[in-house]
Design an enzyme around this catalytic site. Structure first.
Site, PDB file in Angstrom:
ATOM      1  CE1 TYR A  97      -0.221   2.520   0.138  1.00  0.00           C
ATOM      2  CE2 TYR A  97      -1.053   3.262   2.267  1.00  0.00           C
ATOM      3  CZ  TYR A  97      -1.237   2.573   1.081  1.00  0.00           C
ATOM      4  OH  TYR A  97      -2.421   1.941   0.847  1.00  0.00           O
ATOM      5  CD  GLU A 113      -2.504   1.664  -2.595  1.00  0.00           C
ATOM      6  OE1 GLU A 113      -2.526   1.217  -3.752  1.00  0.00           O
ATOM      7  OE2 GLU A 113      -2.415   0.953  -1.582  1.00  0.00           O
TER       8      GLU A 113
END
Lengths: 369, 289
Positions: free
Chosen positions: A89, A177
Site C-alpha cells: 500500500y 493512493e
C-alpha cells in the site's frame, strides 16, 4: 509457475480462461517490456471480461518504454491470477496539521488502509516531506526498508514513491493512493489501482482534469453549481441560506437544536447581491421536500438592504409557495427591514434573533408538513 | 496592547488599485489604520486617494516604512504576492484572498516560517484591534474596545458573536480571523499564545468549525499553556461527511474532523463550549463579569 496456456483467437482465450477459472490474467505475448503499462495485461473476473480483454489485446499495437516497435499482438497468454507475489500500500496525502505532504507505505496492501491502521498500526510507516526539498530517492528507500518491503524490490518501490510524489505536485493532488502496489512474479513493482483527489482551487491550471469532473447528480446541487453557488444537499425539510460558510453551518446546527431538519447548506457569500439572492432562493425552493425557508443574514460586507431587494425581486420571479423566515442583522439592517415591511410579502416572517428565527422556521415547517 | 495589528501597524496593500483592494484598503484607512502604500506592478508612481503606489513591496518597505502587508490579489497570483512580501522584509502578512491552491501555500507557509514572518490567512477576514487598527474586511462597527480576544476560522460567525458581546456591553482586545483553508499561516495555537501574553486580553473566545484537527490541538495547548479562560464555539454539527461546507478546509474526512470530536476535546480540557453563538457569547459574558 502459475498454470497457463496460449491462445491466438478470442474464442480460444475464453476457452482457456474457462478451464483455468477466474480471476485470470490475459497477457499480450510480445517481445518487449512495458506491456502492462501499454494495456497488454488485464485481469478478468468472468467470461465476459475475458472475452472483452482478449478482444482488446489481440491485434493491439504495443510500443516499448523507449519507443520500440510497434509490436502487433498476435497471441495472448492466459494464466491463473497468481502472478502477484506481494501487495503493498502506498499513498501521499496532504497532512493539514503538519503542513507537509505525508507518504504512507505498508507491506500489507490490497485492503482498506483504515483496517490496516486498526489491526496492525505498526505495519504502516510514515514520512513527512519538506515541500521545499521534495522527496529524495534515498529517503524513499529507507522508508521502504522500514516498511519491511522485500529487499529485492526496495529500489523499485522507492522509485515508484518518487514518481508518485512528482505526480502529487504536478497535478495539484491532495491525495494519491495506490492500493495495491504489487510485486509481480517476475519481481516488477506495479501500481495496480490508484485513487487521486485533485485540489479544486487548482483546476484552473489543469483543464484536462477539469473536463473529467462529472456534474453533480443531485438536481439542486447541479443547479447551484451552474449558478456558482455553494450548496450542499441534506435530507431535511427546512431550506437554509446564510451569508458566510461559518454562519451558514452554525444556522444548520441551531435549526437542528430547535428540533428541525435542514434541507441544505447554502452560503450566499460575503458580499451577497440581489441577483445572487434570487438565484439562491430558486435553487432552495426547487427542492420539493422544502416546507419552509430560513434566511439568516448577518451583514458585514453584505448589506441587508441589498438582501431585502433580492428577496422582493425573488418573490416577483419565483412562485413562493412555502413560508420564508428572514433574520436580517448587521449592516443596513434597518433599511432592509423597512423595505421588506413596505413590500408586505405573503408568507414572509421577520425574526430578530438567530435562535428566534430557527424556532419560527421549525414551527412553520412542521405546520405545513 | 493588542495582537497582530495595532498602533504600530504600517500597512501596504498588494492589489490596492483593484476594486476590492481599494474599497477595503481605504476603509481600513478611514478606520484609522496607517495605510502607507499600495503595490501594483507597473503602476508605481501613481496614487490611490493620496496613497502612493509602488511597483514592488520592497520599495514600499524602503520608501514608505511598511511593516504589514495585506494581500488582496487574485488567487492564482496570491502566493507569489505573499512570497514577495516575505522577501521584502515585511513582519506580518495578512492574506484575504480565497481559493489559493494548497500546493502554492505549502512552500509559502514554510518560507514564512523560516523567515520568521507572521502569516495570517489565506481565505480570512483579517485582523481588527478596536480603536487602533483594522486590516482586512471585518466590519469594525460591531466591535468595541475591551478585553476579550477572539480567534476564528469564520468571518460572519465572528461578527455574529462580536455583536452579541457588544450588546452585552463587552468589547475586544483584538479579533483575528485565521481563515478556512486547509493550509493557513497561523493556527489557533499561534494566536492563543499571543493572547495569553497580551496584558489587555482577559478572556479568549475561539470559534472553530469542522475539518482538520486545529481545534483538538488547541484544546491540548490550552490545557498546558493558557491560564486565561477560553470559551469555544464549533460550527458544523449537522454537516455530513465528505462534503465541503463552503470553506475549502471545512470537510469531515472519514470519521475525523467532526464537530462532536472537537467539542469533546475542548470539554475534556475544561474549556466550555457554547451550543450556539449566543450561548458562547453568554458564557463569555458571565465569566468576565
Amino acid at each position: 509457475m502459475p498454470r497457463g496456456e496460449p491462445a491466438d483467437t478470442v474464442a480460444d482465450a475464453v476457452a482457456v480462461a474457462e478451464r483455468i477459472g477466474y480471476p485470470c490474467v490475459i497477457k499480450a505475448q510480445v517481445l518487449i517490456g512495458g506491456r502492462g503499462k501499454a494495456g497488454g495485461i488485464k485481469v478478468a473476473k468472468d467470461g465476459d471480461e475475458a472475452r472483452a480483454h482478449a478482444d482488446a489485446i489481440l491485434g493491439m499495437d504495443i510500443v516499448g518504454p523507449h519507443g520500440e516497435g510497434p509490436f502487433p499482438v498476435h497471441k495472448v497468454w492466459v494464466e491463473e491470477a497468481s502472478e502477484i507475489d506481494a501487495e503493498y500500500y502506498a499513498s501521499i496525502i496532504l497532512d493539514r496539521s503538519a503542513k507537509m505532504p505525508l507518504v504512507i507505505l505498508s507491506r500489507m496492501g490490497g485492503m482498506d488502509v483504515e483496517a490496516i491502521a486498526e489491526s496492525d498500526p505498526d505495519a504502516l510507516v510514515r514520512l513527512h516531506v519538506d515541500p521545499l526539498l521534495g522527496l529524495k530517492h534515498d529517503d524513499a528507500a529507507s522508508l521502504a526498508v522500514d516498511a519491511g518491503i522485500d529487499e529485492d524490490v526496495v529500489e523499485a518501490v522507492a522509485e515508484n514513491l518518487v514518481k508518485l510524489y512528482g505526480a502529487f505536485n504536478d497535478f495539484d493532488a491532495t491525495l494519491i493512493e495506490v492500493n495495491p502496489l504489487i510485486v509481480t512474479s517476475d519481481r516488477r513493482v506495479v501500481a495496480l489501482d490508484a485513487k487521486v483527489t485533485i485540489d479544486g482551487a487548482a483546476l484552473f491550471r489543469h483543464e484536462e482534469l477539469a473536463a473529467v469532473e462529472d456534474p453533480p447528480e443531485d438536481p439542486q446541487e447541479r443547479m447551484a453549481k451552474e449558478r456558482g453557488l455553494t450548496y450542499v444537499k441534506l435530507d431535511g425539510n427546512v431550506g437554509i441560506l446564510g451569508n458566510g460558510a461559518g454562519l451558514c453551518m452554525s444556522t444548520l446546527d441551531v435549526v437542528a437544536n430547535a428540533g428541525g431538519k435542514p434541507a441544505n447548506f447554502l452560503d450566499a457569500g460575503g458580499g451577497s447581491k440581489a441577483d445572487a439572492i434570487v438565484d439562491a432562493l430558486e435553487v432552495i425552493t426547487s427542492d420539493d421536500k422544502v416546507d419552509a425557508v430560513l434566511f439568516n443574514i448577518f451583514g458585514g460586507i453584505t448589506r441587508c438592504d441589498e438582501v431585502a431587494k433580492g428577496i422582493i425581486e425573488a418573490y416577483s420571479r419565483v412562485d413562493m409557495d412555502v413560508p420564508l423566515v428572514v433574520r436580517l442583522d448587521g449592516t443596513n439592517s434597518e433599511e432592509g427591514l423597512k423595505l421588506l415591511a413596505e413590500a408586505n410579502l405573503e408568507g414572509l416572517h421577520n425574526a430578530e434573533t438567530m435562535l428566534g428565527a430557527a424556532e419560527q422556521v421549525v414551527a412553520l415547517a412542521k405546520g405545513s408538513a | 496592547m493588542s495582537i497582530i495589528v495595532g498602533n504600530d501597524t504600517k500597512l501596504v496593500v498588494s492589489g490596492l488599485t483593484g476594486r476590492e483592494g481599494s474599497f477595503h484598503g481605504l476603509r481600513n484607512r478611514d478606520y484609522g489604520t496607517d495605510l502607507v502604500a499600495g503595490v501594483t506592478p507597473k503602476k508605481g508612481g501613481q496614487d490611490v486617494e493620496g496613497v502612493p503606489i509602488f511597483d514592488t513591496v520592497k520599495e514600499a518597505v524602503d520608501e514608505a516604512g511598511a511593516n504589514t502587508s495585506m494581500v488582496f490579489v487574485p488567487a492564482r497570483f496570491a502566493a507569489a504576492s505573499i512570497n514577495e512580501a516575505i522577501d521584502a522584509g515585511i513582519e506580518t502578512v495578512i492574506a484575504i484572498t480565497e481559493g489559493i491552491p494548497v500546493h502554492d501555500m505549502l512552500p509559502t507557509y514554510w518560507k514564512a516560517k523560516e523567515a520568521g514572518v507572521r502569516l495570517i490567512g489565506p481565505n480570512c477576514p483579517g485582523a481588527l484591534s478596536p480603536g487602533k487598527a483594522n486590516v482586512g474586511i471585518i466590519p469594525a462597527q460591531f466591535f468595541s474596545q475591551g478585553s476579550i480576544g477572539v480567534v476564528s476560522k469564520s468571518g460572519t460567525l465572528t461578527y455574529q458573536i462580536g455583536n452579541e458581546l457588544k450588546q452585552a456591553g463587552l468589547g475586544n482586545s483584538s479579533i483575528v480571523g485565521i481563515g478556512g483553508d486547509p493550509i493557513v499561516g497561523s493556527d489557533f495555537i499561534d494566536i492563543l499564545e499571543l493572547y495569553e501574553n497580551d496584558p489587555e486580553t482577559e478572556l479568549i473566545v475561539l470559534v472553530g468549525e469542522i475539518g482538520g484537527d486545529a481545534e483538538e490541538r488547541a484544546a491540548d495547548y490550552i490545557a498546558e499553556h493558557v491560564t486565561k479562560p477560553v470559551v469555544a464555539y464549533i460550527a458544523g454539527f449537522t454537516a455530513p461527511p465528505g462534503k465541503q461546507m463552503g470553506h475549502a478546509g471545512a470537510i469531515i474526512s472519514g470519521s475525523s474532523g467532526t464537530a462532536e470530536a472537537k467539542k469533546k476535546a475542548f470539554e475534556a480540557k475544561g474549556v466550555q463550549v457554547g451550543r450556539s453563538p449566543s450561548e458562547a457569547a453568554g458564557i463569555a459574558a458571565e465569566i468576565i463579569r
